[in-house]
Design a protein around this motif. Structure first.
Motif, PDB file in Angstrom:
ATOM      1  N   HIS A  17     -17.018   5.698 -29.189  1.00 47.37           N
ATOM      2  CA  HIS A  17     -17.764   6.610 -28.647  1.00 47.37           C
ATOM      3  C   HIS A  17     -17.503   8.019 -28.932  1.00 47.37           C
ATOM      4  O   HIS A  17     -18.227   8.982 -28.378  1.00 47.37           O
ATOM      5  CB  HIS A  17     -17.733   6.303 -27.186  1.00 47.37           C
ATOM      6  N   HIS A  18     -16.343   8.286 -29.697  1.00 42.59           N
ATOM      7  CA  HIS A  18     -16.029   9.756 -30.253  1.00 42.59           C
ATOM      8  C   HIS A  18     -16.928  10.061 -31.066  1.00 42.59           C
ATOM      9  O   HIS A  18     -16.324  10.355 -32.337  1.00 42.59           O
ATOM     10  CB  HIS A  18     -14.515   9.703 -30.488  1.00 42.59           C
ATOM     11  N   GLU A  19     -18.142  10.386 -30.895  1.00 42.96           N
ATOM     12  CA  GLU A  19     -19.061  11.060 -32.103  1.00 42.96           C
ATOM     13  C   GLU A  19     -19.471  12.322 -31.440  1.00 42.96           C
ATOM     14  O   GLU A  19     -20.030  12.096 -30.295  1.00 42.96           O
ATOM     15  CB  GLU A  19     -20.257  10.003 -32.467  1.00 42.96           C
ATOM     16  N   PHE A  20     -19.507  13.548 -32.135  1.00 45.97           N
ATOM     17  CA  PHE A  20     -19.633  14.732 -31.588  1.00 45.97           C
ATOM     18  C   PHE A  20     -21.106  15.196 -31.751  1.00 45.97           C
ATOM     19  O   PHE A  20     -21.760  14.792 -33.022  1.00 45.97           O
ATOM     20  CB  PHE A  20     -18.886  15.836 -32.084  1.00 45.97           C
ATOM     21  N   PRO A  21     -21.847  15.796 -30.961  1.00 48.65           N
ATOM     22  CA  PRO A  21     -23.352  16.386 -31.134  1.00 48.65           C
ATOM     23  C   PRO A  21     -22.904  17.518 -32.055  1.00 48.65           C
ATOM     24  O   PRO A  21     -21.909  18.075 -32.004  1.00 48.65           O
ATOM     25  CB  PRO A  21     -23.728  16.650 -29.726  1.00 48.65           C
ATOM     26  N   PRO A  22     -24.036  18.009 -32.634  1.00 49.52           N
ATOM     27  CA  PRO A  22     -23.991  19.331 -33.223  1.00 49.52           C
ATOM     28  C   PRO A  22     -23.335  20.420 -32.670  1.00 49.52           C
ATOM     29  O   PRO A  22     -23.891  20.712 -31.621  1.00 49.52           O
ATOM     30  CB  PRO A  22     -25.216  19.464 -34.030  1.00 49.52           C
ATOM     31  N   SER A 111     -14.052  20.772 -24.951  1.00 48.09           N
ATOM     32  CA  SER A 111     -13.006  19.868 -25.706  1.00 48.09           C
ATOM     33  C   SER A 111     -13.549  18.754 -25.974  1.00 48.09           C
ATOM     34  O   SER A 111     -14.466  18.197 -25.469  1.00 48.09           O
ATOM     35  CB  SER A 111     -11.729  19.733 -24.913  1.00 48.09           C
ATOM     36  N   GLY A 112     -13.106  18.146 -27.052  1.00 53.18           N
ATOM     37  CA  GLY A 112     -13.548  16.783 -27.385  1.00 53.18           C
ATOM     38  C   GLY A 112     -13.075  15.802 -26.503  1.00 53.18           C
ATOM     39  O   GLY A 112     -13.820  14.879 -26.151  1.00 53.18           O
ATOM     40  N   ARG A 113     -12.160  16.276 -25.560  1.00 51.96           N
ATOM     41  CA  ARG A 113     -11.846  15.256 -24.403  1.00 51.96           C
ATOM     42  C   ARG A 113     -13.145  15.079 -23.645  1.00 51.96           C
ATOM     43  O   ARG A 113     -12.734  14.163 -22.759  1.00 51.96           O
ATOM     44  CB  ARG A 113     -10.558  15.688 -23.706  1.00 51.96           C
ATOM     45  N   ALA A 114     -13.966  16.148 -23.734  1.00 47.82           N
ATOM     46  CA  ALA A 114     -15.128  15.733 -22.733  1.00 47.82           C
ATOM     47  C   ALA A 114     -16.025  14.449 -22.683  1.00 47.82           C
ATOM     48  O   ALA A 114     -16.842  14.263 -22.100  1.00 47.82           O
ATOM     49  CB  ALA A 114     -16.014  17.237 -22.782  1.00 47.82           C
ATOM     50  N   ALA A 125     -18.463  18.496 -24.997  1.00 52.40           N
ATOM     51  CA  ALA A 125     -17.582  17.849 -26.033  1.00 52.40           C
ATOM     52  C   ALA A 125     -17.770  18.838 -27.385  1.00 52.40           C
ATOM     53  O   ALA A 125     -18.608  18.431 -28.223  1.00 52.40           O
ATOM     54  CB  ALA A 125     -18.240  16.582 -26.323  1.00 52.40           C
ATOM     55  N   TRP A 126     -17.088  19.765 -27.534  1.00 49.72           N
ATOM     56  CA  TRP A 126     -16.917  21.117 -28.567  1.00 49.72           C
ATOM     57  C   TRP A 126     -16.384  20.331 -29.658  1.00 49.72           C
ATOM     58  O   TRP A 126     -15.204  19.712 -29.365  1.00 49.72           O
ATOM     59  CB  TRP A 126     -16.260  22.184 -28.142  1.00 49.72           C
ATOM     60  N   PRO A 127     -16.808  20.197 -30.843  1.00 47.24           N
ATOM     61  CA  PRO A 127     -16.193  19.515 -31.938  1.00 47.24           C
ATOM     62  C   PRO A 127     -14.972  20.316 -32.670  1.00 47.24           C
ATOM     63  O   PRO A 127     -15.387  20.864 -33.956  1.00 47.24           O
ATOM     64  CB  PRO A 127     -17.304  19.224 -32.918  1.00 47.24           C
ATOM     65  N   PHE A 128     -13.748  20.417 -32.036  1.00 49.33           N
ATOM     66  CA  PHE A 128     -12.782  21.323 -32.732  1.00 49.33           C
ATOM     67  C   PHE A 128     -12.107  20.433 -33.675  1.00 49.33           C
ATOM     68  O   PHE A 128     -11.296  20.961 -34.463  1.00 49.33           O
ATOM     69  CB  PHE A 128     -11.820  21.585 -31.553  1.00 49.33           C
TER      70      PHE A 128
END
Length: 181
Positions: A17-22, A111-114, A125-128
């Motif tokens: 499930h760790h796919e980031f939106p734009p 954070s990606g942790r979101a 879910a910011w893609p850092f």
């Protein structure tokens, strides 16, 4: 991309499930949330993982016309990068690290942790870092014959890569020397 024989890579995100939106979509949602909080006369705290992440978020929000203040660690990073933060008294939001002691409510995790459950009022879910798909594609482009994966999501990434990949680090440590009888 340079090819390599062996690769050691960190996988902070790598579960399916760790796919980031734009980033633009996440930024727009965050700007809208901060404006909604300000309409309620609240100055929210935006919790990030690193000072550099904080400067990036502050810069993005400032470009949307928001006045962003930062905790000391974020201000110090911004000063080194010559980025400008607003005085806290005039801020629309305060960017801080989890360990910083900044009093502001509500707080949002940026954070990606979101992507995972959290205890914050909101999550973005910011893609850092790379998400699962991006990380797997990057690793495959290296054409490494041996892959050592470390980090929170080392096991799902190593499993997806197959027999040439192994986890490295706690709870398993790579053997450096063979045991002698």
């Amino acid at each position: 991309m340079r090819a390599c024989d062996a690769l050691v890579v960190a996988a902070p995100f790598g579960a399916p499930h760790h796919e980031f939106p734009p980033r633009a979509d996440v930024s727009a949602r965050l700007v809208a949330w901060v404006r909604a909080e300000r309409a309620q006369r609240r100055v929210p705290a935006l919790v990030v993982d690193t000072p550099l992440d904080g400067v990036e978020v502050a810069t993005q929000l400032a470009s949307a016309g928001l006045a962003i203040a930062g905790s000391k660690s974020i201000r110090d990073a911004a000063a080194r990068l010559d980025a400008r933060l607003a005085p806290a008294a005039r801020a629309d939001a305060i960017v801080r690290l989890e360990r910083d002691r900044v009093r502001a409510a509500p707080a949002a995790l940026v954070s990606g942790r979101a992507l995972d459950p959290h205890a914050y009022a909101a999550g973005f879910a910011w893609p850092f870092a790379a998400g699962r798909g991006e990380l797997l594609a990057w690793i495959e482009h290296t054409r490494a014959r041996e892959i050592f994966v470390t980090g929170t999501c080392a096991e799902p990434i190593a499993e997806a890569l197959g027999p040439n990949a192994r986890t490295l680090g706690p709870p398993r440590q790579m053997t450096l020397f063979e045991a002698r009888p």
